[in-house]
Design a protein around this motif. Structure first.
Motif, PDB file in Angstrom:
ATOM      1  N   LYS A 242      -1.885  -4.263   0.614  1.00 39.50           N
ATOM      2  CA  LYS A 242      -0.683  -5.026   0.257  1.00 39.50           C
ATOM      3  C   LYS A 242       0.388  -4.132  -0.352  1.00 39.50           C
ATOM      4  O   LYS A 242       1.571  -4.265  -0.038  1.00 39.50           O
ATOM      5  CB  LYS A 242      -1.050  -6.156  -0.713  1.00 39.50           C
ATOM      6  CG  LYS A 242      -1.812  -7.282  -0.071  1.00 39.50           C
ATOM      7  CD  LYS A 242      -2.188  -8.320  -1.112  1.00 39.50           C
ATOM      8  CE  LYS A 242      -3.060  -9.395  -0.510  1.00 39.50           C
ATOM      9  NZ  LYS A 242      -3.487 -10.390  -1.510  1.00 39.50           N
ATOM     10  N   ALA A 243      -0.009  -3.218  -1.218  1.00 40.53           N
ATOM     11  CA  ALA A 243       0.958  -2.337  -1.872  1.00 40.53           C
ATOM     12  C   ALA A 243       1.621  -1.400  -0.858  1.00 40.53           C
ATOM     13  O   ALA A 243       2.839  -1.188  -0.901  1.00 40.53           O
ATOM     14  CB  ALA A 243       0.278  -1.527  -2.974  1.00 40.53           C
ATOM     15  N   ALA A 244       0.831  -0.853   0.043  1.00 37.37           N
ATOM     16  CA  ALA A 244       1.380   0.047   1.055  1.00 37.37           C
ATOM     17  C   ALA A 244       2.366  -0.700   1.947  1.00 37.37           C
ATOM     18  O   ALA A 244       3.462  -0.209   2.246  1.00 37.37           O
ATOM     19  CB  ALA A 244       0.251   0.661   1.884  1.00 37.37           C
ATOM     20  N   PHE A 245       1.994  -1.897   2.362  1.00 37.70           N
ATOM     21  CA  PHE A 245       2.852  -2.694   3.238  1.00 37.70           C
ATOM     22  C   PHE A 245       4.135  -3.093   2.507  1.00 37.70           C
ATOM     23  O   PHE A 245       5.230  -3.035   3.077  1.00 37.70           O
ATOM     24  CB  PHE A 245       2.087  -3.925   3.713  1.00 37.70           C
ATOM     25  CG  PHE A 245       2.768  -4.691   4.799  1.00 37.70           C
ATOM     26  CD1 PHE A 245       2.798  -4.207   6.097  1.00 37.70           C
ATOM     27  CD2 PHE A 245       3.374  -5.909   4.541  1.00 37.70           C
ATOM     28  CE1 PHE A 245       3.417  -4.919   7.113  1.00 37.70           C
ATOM     29  CE2 PHE A 245       3.999  -6.627   5.543  1.00 37.70           C
ATOM     30  CZ  PHE A 245       4.018  -6.128   6.833  1.00 37.70           C
ATOM     31  N   ALA A 246       4.013  -3.463   1.246  1.00 38.05           N
ATOM     32  CA  ALA A 246       5.175  -3.882   0.463  1.00 38.05           C
ATOM     33  C   ALA A 246       6.164  -2.738   0.243  1.00 38.05           C
ATOM     34  O   ALA A 246       7.349  -2.980  -0.006  1.00 38.05           O
ATOM     35  CB  ALA A 246       4.724  -4.454  -0.883  1.00 38.05           C
ATOM     36  N   SER A 247       5.696  -1.503   0.351  1.00 37.67           N
ATOM     37  CA  SER A 247       6.575  -0.353   0.145  1.00 37.67           C
ATOM     38  C   SER A 247       7.504  -0.117   1.340  1.00 37.67           C
ATOM     39  O   SER A 247       8.419   0.696   1.254  1.00 37.67           O
ATOM     40  CB  SER A 247       5.748   0.914  -0.119  1.00 37.67           C
ATOM     41  OG  SER A 247       5.146   1.395   1.072  1.00 37.67           O
ATOM     42  N   LEU A 248       7.256  -0.825   2.438  1.00 36.67           N
ATOM     43  CA  LEU A 248       8.042  -0.641   3.661  1.00 36.67           C
ATOM     44  C   LEU A 248       9.192  -1.636   3.728  1.00 36.67           C
ATOM     45  O   LEU A 248       9.092  -2.747   3.224  1.00 36.67           O
ATOM     46  CB  LEU A 248       7.143  -0.842   4.883  1.00 36.67           C
ATOM     47  CG  LEU A 248       5.956   0.099   5.005  1.00 36.67           C
ATOM     48  CD1 LEU A 248       5.045  -0.360   6.140  1.00 36.67           C
ATOM     49  CD2 LEU A 248       6.420   1.527   5.224  1.00 36.67           C
ATOM     50  N   ASN A 249      10.255  -1.247   4.430  1.00 38.98           N
ATOM     51  CA  ASN A 249      11.349  -2.195   4.668  1.00 38.98           C
ATOM     52  C   ASN A 249      10.914  -3.161   5.773  1.00 38.98           C
ATOM     53  O   ASN A 249       9.930  -2.895   6.481  1.00 38.98           O
ATOM     54  CB  ASN A 249      12.653  -1.466   4.995  1.00 38.98           C
ATOM     55  CG  ASN A 249      12.603  -0.695   6.297  1.00 38.98           C
ATOM     56  OD1 ASN A 249      12.056  -1.156   7.297  1.00 38.98           O
ATOM     57  ND2 ASN A 249      13.187   0.486   6.308  1.00 38.98           N
ATOM     58  N   PRO A 250      11.584  -4.293   5.920  1.00 36.01           N
ATOM     59  CA  PRO A 250      11.164  -5.300   6.901  1.00 36.01           C
ATOM     60  C   PRO A 250      11.039  -4.768   8.332  1.00 36.01           C
ATOM     61  O   PRO A 250      10.119  -5.154   9.056  1.00 36.01           O
ATOM     62  CB  PRO A 250      12.253  -6.371   6.805  1.00 36.01           C
ATOM     63  CG  PRO A 250      12.744  -6.264   5.400  1.00 36.01           C
ATOM     64  CD  PRO A 250      12.700  -4.790   5.092  1.00 36.01           C
ATOM     65  N   SER A 251      11.916  -3.879   8.728  1.00 29.36           N
ATOM     66  CA  SER A 251      11.846  -3.318  10.076  1.00 29.36           C
ATOM     67  C   SER A 251      10.555  -2.519  10.266  1.00 29.36           C
ATOM     68  O   SER A 251       9.864  -2.665  11.278  1.00 29.36           O
ATOM     69  CB  SER A 251      13.068  -2.429  10.331  1.00 29.36           C
ATOM     70  OG  SER A 251      12.968  -1.805  11.584  1.00 29.36           O
ATOM     71  N   ASN A 252      10.220  -1.694   9.288  1.00 29.91           N
ATOM     72  CA  ASN A 252       8.990  -0.907   9.388  1.00 29.91           C
ATOM     73  C   ASN A 252       7.749  -1.779   9.252  1.00 29.91           C
ATOM     74  O   ASN A 252       6.705  -1.473   9.828  1.00 29.91           O
ATOM     75  CB  ASN A 252       8.990   0.216   8.349  1.00 29.91           C
ATOM     76  CG  ASN A 252       9.916   1.343   8.724  1.00 29.91           C
ATOM     77  OD1 ASN A 252      10.216   1.553   9.902  1.00 29.91           O
ATOM     78  ND2 ASN A 252      10.383   2.077   7.734  1.00 29.91           N
ATOM     79  N   GLN A 253       7.859  -2.871   8.502  1.00 26.53           N
ATOM     80  CA  GLN A 253       6.728  -3.801   8.416  1.00 26.53           C
ATOM     81  C   GLN A 253       6.411  -4.379   9.792  1.00 26.53           C
ATOM     82  O   GLN A 253       5.241  -4.500  10.171  1.00 26.53           O
ATOM     83  CB  GLN A 253       7.025  -4.919   7.417  1.00 26.53           C
ATOM     84  CG  GLN A 253       7.005  -4.452   5.984  1.00 26.53           C
ATOM     85  CD  GLN A 253       7.334  -5.558   5.006  1.00 26.53           C
ATOM     86  OE1 GLN A 253       7.824  -6.627   5.372  1.00 26.53           O
ATOM     87  NE2 GLN A 253       7.062  -5.311   3.725  1.00 26.53           N
ATOM     88  N   LYS A 254       7.445  -4.721  10.559  1.00 26.89           N
ATOM     89  CA  LYS A 254       7.239  -5.255  11.911  1.00 26.89           C
ATOM     90  C   LYS A 254       6.568  -4.223  12.803  1.00 26.89           C
ATOM     91  O   LYS A 254       5.671  -4.554  13.590  1.00 26.89           O
ATOM     92  CB  LYS A 254       8.562  -5.697  12.523  1.00 26.89           C
ATOM     93  CG  LYS A 254       9.128  -6.944  11.910  1.00 26.89           C
ATOM     94  CD  LYS A 254      10.446  -7.329  12.553  1.00 26.89           C
ATOM     95  CE  LYS A 254      11.059  -8.526  11.848  1.00 26.89           C
ATOM     96  NZ  LYS A 254      12.362  -8.890  12.396  1.00 26.89           N
TER      97      LYS A 254
END
Length: 71
Positions: free
Chosen positions: A24-36
């Protein structure tokens, strides 16, 4: 560029750690575009042939954490 490569490797290590808090922490560190981009790649890891069994299990664990409803 070496530092960027190390950071990317660290990010994926955390995303595939099978540790919900770390994922969760790693994913939250990304911007929405990179999360996709990350979610799409994890989906490919669980659905396409050619991935190692451990990679598949780690990707599935990450998706389970990231796609589960918030508590």
């Amino acid at each position: 560029m070496h530092k960027a490569s190390e950071e990317l490797e660290q990010l994926w290590e955390e995303l595939l750690s099978r540790q919900p808090g770390t994922i969760k922490a790693a994913f939250a560190s990304l911007n929405p575009s990179n999360q996709k981009v990350v979610l799409a790649h994890l989906q490919r890891m669980v659905s396409e042939p050619g991935w190692q069994p451990e990679q598949n299990l780690s990707a599935r664990a990450a998706l389970d954490v990231l796609l589960s409803p918030p508590e």
